[in-house]
Design a protein around this motif. Structure first.
Motif: not given
Length: 122
Positions: A12-19, A109-120, A4-8
């Motif tokens: 962001v500031q509060a009220g913002g969006s990410l995918r 869950y057997n499989y995990w991605g490396q993780g991606t940081q979300v900061t608001v 599993l490969v994560e990105s995105g």
């Protein structure tokens, strides 16, 4: 095996969006997003079944987050809108090849991605 490969992630500031995106290399029965903030337990955010597209959400993100998939690309997305500072965490994509029990139990869950940081920020 499933990779599993994560990105995105990002800041962001509060009220913002990410995918967030999670590309899967291998068969999956279900894929979920979990998050973990410093000092807290890993928390299930949302889950989708590969075959039916059925979804489920944590109450804390319902109506703000949407999990979806593009099976042609073997990719699962987490669209996040109306982000709040309390959404700040490391976000992980997880997958299993079987039902695996409760959707929000990370032990299923057997499989995990490396993780991606979300900061608001406020």
């Amino acid at each position: 095996q499933v990779q599993l490969v994560e990105s995105g992630g990002g800041s962001v500031q509060a009220g913002g969006s990410l995918r967030l995106s999670c590309a899967a290399f291998g068969y999956t029965y279900r894929t979920a997003w979990f998050r973990q903030a410093p000092g807290k337990e890993r928390e299930g955010v949302a889950r989708i079944y590969t075959g039916s597209g059925n979804t489920v959400y944590a109450d804390s993100v319902k109506d703000r987050f949407t999990i979806s998939q593009d099976n042609a690309k073997n990719t699962v997305y987490l669209q996040m809108i109306g982000l709040k500072p309390e959404d700040t965490a490391m976000y992980y994509c997880a997958a299993s090849k079987t039902h695996g029990g409760a959707w929000n139990n990370p032990d299923g869950y057997n499989y995990w991605g490396q993780g991606t940081q979300v900061t608001v920020s406020p």
